[in-house]
Design an enzyme around this catalytic site. Structure first.
Site, PDB file in Angstrom:
ATOM      1  N   ALA A  66      -7.529  -2.282 -13.251  1.00 14.85           N
ATOM      2  CA  ALA A  66      -6.416  -2.968 -13.907  1.00 14.85           C
ATOM      3  C   ALA A  66      -5.783  -3.882 -12.863  1.00 14.85           C
ATOM      4  CB  ALA A  66      -5.410  -1.946 -14.399  1.00 14.85           C
ATOM      5  N   GLY A 113      -9.803   0.930 -13.875  1.00 16.82           N
ATOM      6  CA  GLY A 113     -10.075   0.460 -15.247  1.00 16.82           C
ATOM      7  C   GLY A 113     -11.487  -0.084 -15.410  1.00 16.82           C
ATOM      8  N   GLU A 170      -6.906   5.428  -8.645  1.00 12.60           N
ATOM      9  CA  GLU A 170      -5.512   5.357  -9.088  1.00 12.60           C
ATOM     10  C   GLU A 170      -4.585   6.232  -8.251  1.00 12.60           C
ATOM     11  OE1 GLU A 170      -8.125   5.565 -11.078  1.00 12.60           O
ATOM     12  OE2 GLU A 170      -7.881   4.162 -12.752  1.00 12.60           O
ATOM     13  N   GLU A 229     -13.589   2.898 -15.922  1.00  7.12           N
ATOM     14  CA  GLU A 229     -13.262   3.390 -17.273  1.00  7.12           C
ATOM     15  C   GLU A 229     -13.886   2.512 -18.356  1.00  7.12           C
ATOM     16  OE1 GLU A 229      -9.059   3.386 -16.031  1.00  7.12           O
ATOM     17  OE2 GLU A 229      -8.928   5.332 -17.036  1.00  7.12           O
TER      18      GLU A 229
HETATM   19  N1  COA Z   1      -5.748  -6.062  -9.213  1.00  4.88           N
HETATM   20  C1  COA Z   1      -5.343  -7.274  -8.799  1.00  4.88           C
HETATM   21  N2  COA Z   1      -5.988  -8.003  -7.918  1.00  4.88           N
HETATM   22  C2  COA Z   1      -7.103  -7.499  -7.386  1.00  4.88           C
HETATM   23  C3  COA Z   1      -7.590  -6.240  -7.748  1.00  4.88           C
HETATM   24  C4  COA Z   1      -6.869  -5.504  -8.719  1.00  4.88           C
HETATM   25  N3  COA Z   1      -7.271  -4.309  -9.146  1.00  4.88           N
HETATM   26  N4  COA Z   1      -8.712  -5.994  -7.034  1.00  4.88           N
HETATM   27  C5  COA Z   1      -8.930  -7.072  -6.287  1.00  4.88           C
HETATM   28  N5  COA Z   1      -7.948  -7.992  -6.492  1.00  4.88           N
HETATM   29  C6  COA Z   1      -7.802  -9.294  -5.853  1.00  4.88           C
HETATM   30  C7  COA Z   1      -7.321  -9.184  -4.412  1.00  4.88           C
HETATM   31  O1  COA Z   1      -5.910  -9.026  -4.374  1.00  4.88           O
HETATM   32  C8  COA Z   1      -7.766 -10.512  -3.859  1.00  4.88           C
HETATM   33  O2  COA Z   1      -6.887 -11.523  -4.305  1.00  4.88           O
HETATM   34  P1  COA Z   1      -6.308 -12.635  -3.269  1.00  4.88           P
HETATM   35  O3  COA Z   1      -7.558 -13.345  -2.782  1.00  4.88           O
HETATM   36  O4  COA Z   1      -5.427 -13.476  -4.104  1.00  4.88           O
HETATM   37  O5  COA Z   1      -5.644 -11.857  -2.188  1.00  4.88           O
HETATM   38  C9  COA Z   1      -9.097 -10.744  -4.575  1.00  4.88           C
HETATM   39  O6  COA Z   1      -9.071  -9.924  -5.744  1.00  4.88           O
HETATM   40  C10 COA Z   1     -10.295 -10.365  -3.742  1.00  4.88           C
HETATM   41  O7  COA Z   1     -10.134  -9.003  -3.340  1.00  4.88           O
HETATM   42  P2  COA Z   1     -10.227  -8.497  -1.813  1.00  4.88           P
HETATM   43  O8  COA Z   1      -9.405  -7.266  -1.696  1.00  4.88           O
HETATM   44  O9  COA Z   1      -9.890  -9.630  -0.891  1.00  4.88           O
HETATM   45  O10 COA Z   1     -11.779  -8.182  -1.706  1.00  4.88           O
HETATM   46  P3  COA Z   1     -12.471  -7.121  -0.745  1.00  4.88           P
HETATM   47  O11 COA Z   1     -13.935  -7.372  -0.869  1.00  4.88           O
HETATM   48  O12 COA Z   1     -11.863  -7.170   0.616  1.00  4.88           O
HETATM   49  O13 COA Z   1     -12.115  -5.683  -1.357  1.00  4.88           O
HETATM   50  C11 COA Z   1     -11.873  -4.058  -3.149  1.00  4.88           C
HETATM   51  C12 COA Z   1     -12.604  -5.317  -2.623  1.00  4.88           C
HETATM   52  C13 COA Z   1     -12.341  -3.842  -4.569  1.00  4.88           C
HETATM   53  C14 COA Z   1     -12.257  -2.850  -2.294  1.00  4.88           C
HETATM   54  C15 COA Z   1     -10.351  -4.285  -3.095  1.00  4.88           C
HETATM   55  O14 COA Z   1     -10.054  -5.517  -3.702  1.00  4.88           O
HETATM   56  C16 COA Z   1      -9.559  -3.206  -3.795  1.00  4.88           C
HETATM   57  O15 COA Z   1      -9.374  -2.117  -3.260  1.00  4.88           O
HETATM   58  N6  COA Z   1      -9.059  -3.536  -5.017  1.00  4.88           N
HETATM   59  C17 COA Z   1      -8.221  -2.625  -5.769  1.00  4.88           C
HETATM   60  C18 COA Z   1      -9.060  -1.544  -6.410  1.00  4.88           C
HETATM   61  C19 COA Z   1      -8.193  -0.574  -7.173  1.00  4.88           C
HETATM   62  O16 COA Z   1      -7.384   0.149  -6.632  1.00  4.88           O
HETATM   63  N7  COA Z   1      -8.409  -0.572  -8.494  1.00  4.88           N
HETATM   64  C20 COA Z   1      -7.765   0.358  -9.369  1.00  4.88           C
HETATM   65  C21 COA Z   1      -6.560  -0.226  -9.975  1.00  4.88           C
HETATM   66  S1  COA Z   1      -5.877   0.941 -11.117  1.00  4.88           S
END
Ligand code: COA
Length: 260
Positions: free
Chosen positions: A66, A112, A135, A115
């Site tokens: 999400a 999400g 989460e 999910e």
């Molecule tokens: N919501 C909003 N934005 C997200 C996102 C999310 N769940 N997951 C990734 N993004 C965004 C990042 O903020 C970043 O945006 P920016 O360039 O404007 O800063 C962009 O997507 C690229 O992500 P980034 O974190 O730079 O890539 P990465 O390869 O270094 O890491 C992940 C990838 C997936 C490990 C990391 O993005 C992450 O941990 N995301 C959240 C995952 C999460 O907790 N999801 C569950 C939510 S309930």
């Protein structure tokens, strides 16, 4: 219909929905949820659609969860509304679709995203896929069915571990646990998914729909599944397609099912 956050394509009765926010790793914001809901209704209502694929845009992510930007202002009422709306209009609608919907997981499937993949009838993943329910890192639990469907798919112990640690697993581990059915190269992911759906599309659609409903019933451990199976078997036995299936077998030819 046209969408801003989705790319949709209908080819040979297979409707492919690609979530298209690659700069945000295809995170599910409100607009994606609204558009996914409309696209799922297309699956239900368009007779040209026999089956569907849900995938993500780009080589890195299916859906990274999400959209966390929308969490910062949530209160208890808003959180409950977000969760219920997503479950009712998207996740449960996918799970209960009478037409098969397969997830083609092309990278991160987190929160999400995991999910969404689990709401689909089954899943293929590319070798670079990563799954998890992180989460707990945000002080939350999954809100789109993650605790329930992950437990159905991988059992209580592994589901507990993944939900309590927020750890990620790769495609090979997801395959070993039964979270995904097949792992392919990224290039082969959509062709392989389509191949499986084409095989399903050659079967009797009413039988496919009844099988989906019966397996879903069993997955929730609801009572009365065997009685429901008797009812389904009876209903299908009276259809033209069941006659066609038996005749085709006896005449040593391929069945030509019409969906009635
Ligand atoms: N919501 C909003 N934005 C997200 C996102 C999310 N769940 N997951 C990734 N993004 C965004 C990042 O903020 C970043 O945006 P920016 O360039 O404007 O800063 C962009 O997507 C690229 O992500 P980034 O974190 O730079 O890539 P990465 O390869 O270094 O890491 C992940 C990838 C997936 C490990 C990391 O993005 C992450 O941990 N995301 C959240 C995952 C999460 O907790 N999801 C569950 C939510 S309930």
């Amino acid at each position: 219909m046209s969408y801003q956050t989705l790319i949709t394509e209908l080819s040979e009765h297979i409707f492919t929905i690609t979530i298209n926010r690659p700069e945000k790793l295809n995170a599910l914001n409100r607009q994606v949820i609204d558009e996914l809901s409309a696209a799922i209704e297309e699956i239900y209502n368009n007779p040209e659609i026999g089956a569907a694929i849900i995938t993500g845009s780009g080589p890195k992510s299916f859906v990274a969860g999400a959209d966390i930007n929308e969490f910062i202002h949530l209160d208890s009422v808003g959180g409950k509304t977000l969760s219920k709306k997503g479950q009712d209009l998207v996740f449960s609608r996918i799970e209960n679709s009478p037409k098969p919907i397969i997830a083609a997981v092309n990278g991160f499937a987190l929160g999400g995203g995991c999910e969404l993949a689990m709401a689909c009838h089954f899943r293929l993943a590319s070798e670079n896929a990563k799954f998890g329910q992180p989460e707990v890192n945000l002080g939350l639990v999954p809100g789109y069915g993650g605790t329930q469907r992950l437990t159905q798919l991988v059992g209580k112990g592994k589901s507990m571990e993944l939900n309590l640690t927020g750890n990620l697993i790769d495609g090979a581990e997801a395959l070993r646990l039964g979270l995904v059915n097949h792992v392919t190269s990224l290039e082969q992911l959509l062709p392989e998914t389509k191949k499986i759906l084409q095989a399903i599309l050659s079967k009797a659609p009413l039988a496919v729909a009844e099988a989906i409903a019966l397996v879903n019933h069993a997955a929730y451990g609801k009572p009365g599944g065997l009685e429901l199976e008797i009812e389904s078997f009876g209903r299908l036995s009276g259809t033209a397609d069941a006659k066609e299936g038996a005749s085709a077998f006896l005449e040593k030819r391929k069945a030509n099912f019409k969906g009635n």
